[in-house]
Design a protein around this motif. Structure first.
Motif, mmCIF file in Angstrom:
data_model
loop_
_atom_site.group_PDB
_atom_site.id
_atom_site.type_symbol
_atom_site.label_atom_id
_atom_site.label_comp_id
_atom_site.label_asym_id
_atom_site.label_seq_id
_atom_site.Cartn_x
_atom_site.Cartn_y
_atom_site.Cartn_z
ATOM 1 N N PRO A 154 -4.403 0.835 5.413
ATOM 2 C CA PRO A 154 -3.943 -0.508 5.828
ATOM 3 C C PRO A 154 -2.426 -0.597 5.946
ATOM 4 O O PRO A 154 -1.910 -1.199 6.895
ATOM 5 N N GLY A 155 -1.716 0.000 5.010
ATOM 6 C CA GLY A 155 -0.262 -0.019 5.072
ATOM 7 C C GLY A 155 0.272 0.747 6.268
ATOM 8 O O GLY A 155 1.235 0.316 6.913
ATOM 9 N N TRP A 211 0.806 -1.226 0.000
ATOM 10 C CA TRP A 211 0.000 0.000 0.000
ATOM 11 C C TRP A 211 0.837 1.273 0.000
ATOM 12 O O TRP A 211 0.332 2.350 -0.320
ATOM 13 N N LEU A 212 2.113 1.157 0.368
ATOM 14 C CA LEU A 212 2.939 2.348 0.553
ATOM 15 C C LEU A 212 4.201 2.295 -0.303
ATOM 16 O O LEU A 212 4.738 1.208 -0.544
ATOM 17 N N GLU A 256 -6.751 4.942 1.187
ATOM 18 C CA GLU A 256 -6.108 3.896 0.398
ATOM 19 C C GLU A 256 -4.826 3.407 1.056
ATOM 20 O O GLU A 256 -4.457 2.240 0.941
ATOM 21 N N LYS A 257 -4.138 4.307 1.766
ATOM 22 C CA LYS A 257 -2.881 3.949 2.410
ATOM 23 C C LYS A 257 -3.063 3.446 3.842
ATOM 24 O O LYS A 257 -2.114 2.937 4.449
#
Length: 299
Positions: free
Chosen positions: A162-163, A101-102, A159-160
């Motif tokens: 979870p990371g 995610w990142l 969007e980020k």
């Protein structure tokens, strides 16, 4: 190792400890962009678990060749499993998934909030009350991280998220493992300790990768294999051994603060290799972070 469990750890800062800490930082720093690159060819659990198992085998062979015993006294197994889970297993899984995610630079930055958690945990667990220089060095290092985040246009988007959560969880777990390693030392030879921790931590990850992921090793190029093997040797046979050696020679909070050079190295190498952003913010962060690390070693 001669640390005692009954009293707070009071390791002095030694040149050997600083050298091992530098080797750790360089090895782990280069590993961030390499892992991010290899995730385009291999799924995260397979990549992290398989390289860890291979690294553990190499470490065990090195231990045998150097005359170190791999025998673990029965009473040490519980703390060995805890150390392997926190320092290796959780870190490998959570950071590998966070990279999905990142960008490598952002994942490295979030991961190295670890010194904050380690400094906080070292006080109640080890009795390492932070002094003024250590607090200033920590503030300087995190000023550097803040500059990098600003320079990258860091944004905690959904969007980020979870990371970000996985990277923070991995950082806290590693910090707890770092502090507990000082409170409950393993009293094992360095290579043997590293081999067992990496092996115990990564074997379940590799098994999970075999069960739930589909990896096509045939698609890897010669360059991919070179990166994979090189990163495995550096990360496990150099960086992990150096980390355990540094931890035995430095206060836990100083060792944790010293690793804040890792995200700076990660950001710079990610910019060069993966074309991730590198501008005035990152350059300012380099100065702040390395100055903080230098100050920490004098505290």
């Amino acid at each position: 190792m001669t640390l005692q469990n009954s009293t707070p750890a009071r390791a002095r800062i030694t040149p050997a400890g600083l050298m091992f800490l530098a080797l750790t930082s360089v090895g782990w720093g280069f590993n961030w962009p390499i892992t991010k690159y290899l995730l385009s060819d291999l799924p995260p659990l397979t990549l992290r678990g398989s390289t860890g198992v291979f690294g553990a085998v190499l470490l065990a062979l090195l231990a045998i060749l150097s005359g170190q015993s791999l025998r673990v006294p029965a009473k040490l197994w519980p703390r060995l499993v805890v150390a392997a889970t926190l320092n290796v297993g959780c870190w490998m899984v959570l950071m590998g998934l966070a990279l999905l995610w990142l960008p490598a630079s952002e994942a490295a930055l979030i991961a190295y909030t670890m010194p904050v958690w380690a400094s906080i945990l070292a006080w109640p667990i080890l009795g390492e009350r932070p002094n003024l220089l250590r607090v200033i060095s920590l503030a300087m290092a995190f000023a550097g991280l803040a500059a990098i985040m600003g320079g990258n246009g860091f944004a905690g988007s959904l969007e980020k998220l979870p990371g970000i959560i996985m990277a923070l969880a991995g950082a806290f777990g590693f910090a707890l493992g770092t502090v507990l390693a000082k409170k409950l030392p393993l009293h094992l030879p360095p290579l043997s300790a590293a081999a067992w921790q990496v092996g115990i931590g990564c074997t379940p990850v590799a098994i999970a990768g075999l069960v739930i992921e589909k990896a096509d090793w045939a698609t890897l190029s010669e360059f991919d294999w070179t990166l994979l093997i090189g990163a495995t040797v550096v990360q496990f046979c150099v960086a992990y051994v150096s980390w355990f050696a540094a931890l035995a020679r430095l206060p836990a909070s100083v060792a944790a603060i010293g690793t804040m050079a890792v995200p700076v190295i990660g950001v710079v190498t990610a910019a060069l290799a993966l074309h991730e952003p590198l501008g005035p913010g990152q350059i300012a962060a380099l100065i702040f972070t390395l100055a903080g690390v230098a100050l920490a070693t004098r505290s």
